[in-house]
Scaffold this active site. Structure first.
Site, PDB file in Angstrom:
ATOM      1  N   LEU A 296      11.377   0.935   6.934  1.00  0.00           N
ATOM      2  CA  LEU A 296      10.683   1.319   5.715  1.00  0.00           C
ATOM      3  C   LEU A 296      11.325   2.616   5.230  1.00  0.00           C
ATOM      4  O   LEU A 296      11.474   3.558   6.025  1.00  0.00           O
ATOM      5  CB  LEU A 296       9.194   1.506   6.041  1.00  0.00           C
TER       6      LEU A 296
ATOM      7  N   TYR B  65       0.827  -1.209   0.000  1.00  0.00           N
ATOM      8  CA  TYR B  65       0.000   0.000   0.000  1.00  0.00           C
ATOM      9  C   TYR B  65       0.855   1.249   0.000  1.00  0.00           C
ATOM     10  O   TYR B  65       2.070   1.190   0.207  1.00  0.00           O
ATOM     11  CB  TYR B  65      -0.947   0.010   1.206  1.00  0.00           C
TER      12      TYR B  65
ATOM     13  N   GLU C 200      12.834   2.251  13.989  1.00  0.00           N
ATOM     14  CA  GLU C 200      11.915   3.308  13.548  1.00  0.00           C
ATOM     15  C   GLU C 200      10.666   3.263  14.417  1.00  0.00           C
ATOM     16  O   GLU C 200      10.576   2.448  15.329  1.00  0.00           O
ATOM     17  CB  GLU C 200      11.559   3.132  12.062  1.00  0.00           C
TER      18      GLU C 200
ATOM     19  N   LYS D  82       6.409  -2.074   2.059  1.00  0.00           N
ATOM     20  CA  LYS D  82       5.218  -1.469   2.690  1.00  0.00           C
ATOM     21  C   LYS D  82       4.055  -2.437   2.523  1.00  0.00           C
ATOM     22  O   LYS D  82       3.144  -2.239   1.724  1.00  0.00           O
ATOM     23  CB  LYS D  82       4.927  -0.086   2.091  1.00  0.00           C
TER      24      LYS D  82
HETATM   25  C1  PLP Z   1       4.828   4.406   5.700  1.00  0.00           C
HETATM   26  C2  PLP Z   1       5.801   4.201   6.805  1.00  0.00           C
HETATM   27  C3  PLP Z   1       6.737   5.176   7.178  1.00  0.00           C
HETATM   28  C4  PLP Z   1       6.742   6.581   6.619  1.00  0.00           C
HETATM   29  O1  PLP Z   1       6.877   6.652   5.251  1.00  0.00           O
HETATM   30  P1  PLP Z   1       6.424   7.969   4.473  1.00  0.00           P
HETATM   31  O2  PLP Z   1       6.682   7.640   3.055  1.00  0.00           O
HETATM   32  O3  PLP Z   1       7.281   9.094   4.950  1.00  0.00           O
HETATM   33  O4  PLP Z   1       4.985   8.196   4.779  1.00  0.00           O
HETATM   34  C5  PLP Z   1       7.679   4.849   8.132  1.00  0.00           C
HETATM   35  N1  PLP Z   1       7.691   3.634   8.724  1.00  0.00           N
HETATM   36  C6  PLP Z   1       6.802   2.691   8.419  1.00  0.00           C
HETATM   37  C7  PLP Z   1       6.871   1.375   9.113  1.00  0.00           C
HETATM   38  C8  PLP Z   1       5.821   2.941   7.456  1.00  0.00           C
HETATM   39  O5  PLP Z   1       4.914   1.988   7.165  1.00  0.00           O
END
Ligand code: PLP
Length: 282
Positions: free
Chosen positions: A199, A30, A175, A143
Site C-alpha cells: 500500500l 477507506y 510491508e 486500500k
Molecule cells: C494504510 C496502510 C499503510 C500506511 O499508510 P499511511 O497512509 O501512511 O497511513 C501501510 N500499509 C497498509 C497495508 C495500509 O493499509
C-alpha cells in the site's frame, strides 16, 4: 456527529442496509487521516489515494473532493476535534446480494472521528515484531475494506506480544500488516518499491521526502528476510503509528536492540513537520 454521504448526522441516525456491499463483500475502500492542532495532515495526498483506489475498483465517489474536504472539516468542527483521527470509507452501497456490480450503484460514504492519542511512549521505547507469510491478495495498492489477511496477521502478532507482523512473499519482505516497513543498513534507508505488493502509504512518502531533504540515501528495492534480520535499524510507519521503531524481530534484537540514531532523527524531523504550521504562528 458523523458524516453520511454529504450530511452530518447523529451516529444513532445512521442507517446502512444489511445488504450494503461493504458489509457483505468488503466492497469498498477507506482512509485514515490524522488531525494535528485542528488540521488534517497531508489531506490532498490521502484524497488522491482515495480517488485512485475508487477508480481501480470502479466506484464513483458520492461527493466531489471539494465537498468532501469541506465536510471533513465540518466533522472536525462539530466534534471539536483538535488532535485525533478521522476514519472514512466508501462502499459500493446497497444492492440485492449478487457478485456483479449493480446497474445503478449508490455508493455510501461514512466518516467519524476518533481520539486515540499519539503512541509517544512506544515511539520512544520501540516495539516488537514478528515475521509472517504475506497471504494477502495481489492488489495491496488498493486500500480495500477487505482486511482479512491483515487482521489475521495482526492477531498473530498480538498473540505473540508483538506490535506488528512484518510480511514477506517467498522471503522478500513487503510491508507490515497495516504499516509500511523500512530498514537501515550502513546509513542507507531501504523500503519496498511501490507497486501491487504494498500500500502506498502517505507516511512512507513523508519519510522519503524527509530523507531526501537531509541527503540520507534511500533505496526503493525489495529486500530479503535475511537482510531484514541483519539490519542496523528497522521501523514501520503509518498515519497512526508515525515512525515506530522495531527493536526485536521474531525474538532477536535489531542492531543492539534499542532505537537507532537514524530512526530517532526521522522521528524528530517528522515531529517538526507535524507542528510546523504551529511554529509559524508563534
Ligand atoms: C494504510 C496502510 C499503510 C500506511 O499508510 P499511511 O497512509 O501512511 O497511513 C501501510 N500499509 C497498509 C497495508 C495500509 O493499509
Amino acid at each position: 456527529m458523523i458524516l453520511f454521504n454529504d450530511q452530518l448526522i447523529r451516529r444513532e441516525e445512521a442507517r446502512v442496509d444489511i445488504e450494503d456491499r461493504g458489509y457483505q463483500f468488503g466492497d469498498g475502500i477507506y482512509e485514515v487521516v490524522s488531525v494535528y492542532e485542528g488540521k488534517i495532515f497531508r489531506l490532498e495526498e490521502h484524497l488522491q489515494r482515495l480517488s485512485y483506489c475508487a477508480g481501480e475498483i470502479g466506484i464513483e465517489l458520492p461527493t466531489s473532493l471539494e465537498v468532501l474536504i469541506t465536510n471533513l472539516y465540518k466533522l472536525i468542527e462539530v466534534n471539536q476535534l483538535v488532535n485525533g483521527q478521522i476514519y472514512f470509507q466508501v462502499t459500493r452501497g446497497y444492492a440485492p446480494r449478487n457478485h456483479p456490480f449493480p446497474a445503478q450503484p449508490k455508493p455510501v460514504l461514512t466518516g467519524y472521528v476518533t481520539r486515540k492519542p499519539r503512541p509517544l511512549e512506544l515511539m520512544k521505547t520501540g516495539v516488537k515484531a514478528i515475521t509472517l507469510d504475506d497471504i494477502r491478495w495481489l492488489r495491496c495498492d488498493i486500500k480495500s475494506l477487505n482486511l482479512l489477511g491483515s487482521v489475521l496477521a495482526k492477531q498473530k502478532a498480538i498473540e505473540q506480544g508483538a506490535f506488528e507482523a512484518l510480511l514477506h512473499r517467498n522471503g522478500k519482505v513487503t510491508e507490515g500488516s497495516s504499516t509500511n516497513l523500512f530498514m537501515i543498513k550502513d546509513g542507507k534507508i531501504q523500503t519496498h518499491p511501490l507497486g501491487n505488493l504494498i500500500l502506498g502509504g502517505i507516511t512512507r512518502i513523508v519519510i522519503l521526502e524527509l530523507a531526501g531533504q537531509k541527503n540520507i540515501p534511500v533505496i526503493e528495492e525489495p529486500f530479503s528476510l535475511k537482510e531484514l534480520y541483519a539490519a542496523d535499524e528497522v521501523f514501520v510507519c503509518s498515519t497512526t503509528s508515525e515512525v515506530m521503531p522495531i527493536i526485536t524481530i521474531d525474538g532477536n534484537p535489531v542492531g543492539n536492540g534499542s532505537v537507532g540514531p537514524l530512526t530517532r532523527k526521522l522521528q524528530e524531523l517528522m515531529e517538526e513537520m507535524l507542528f510546523a504550521h504551529q511554529e509559524k504562528v508563534q
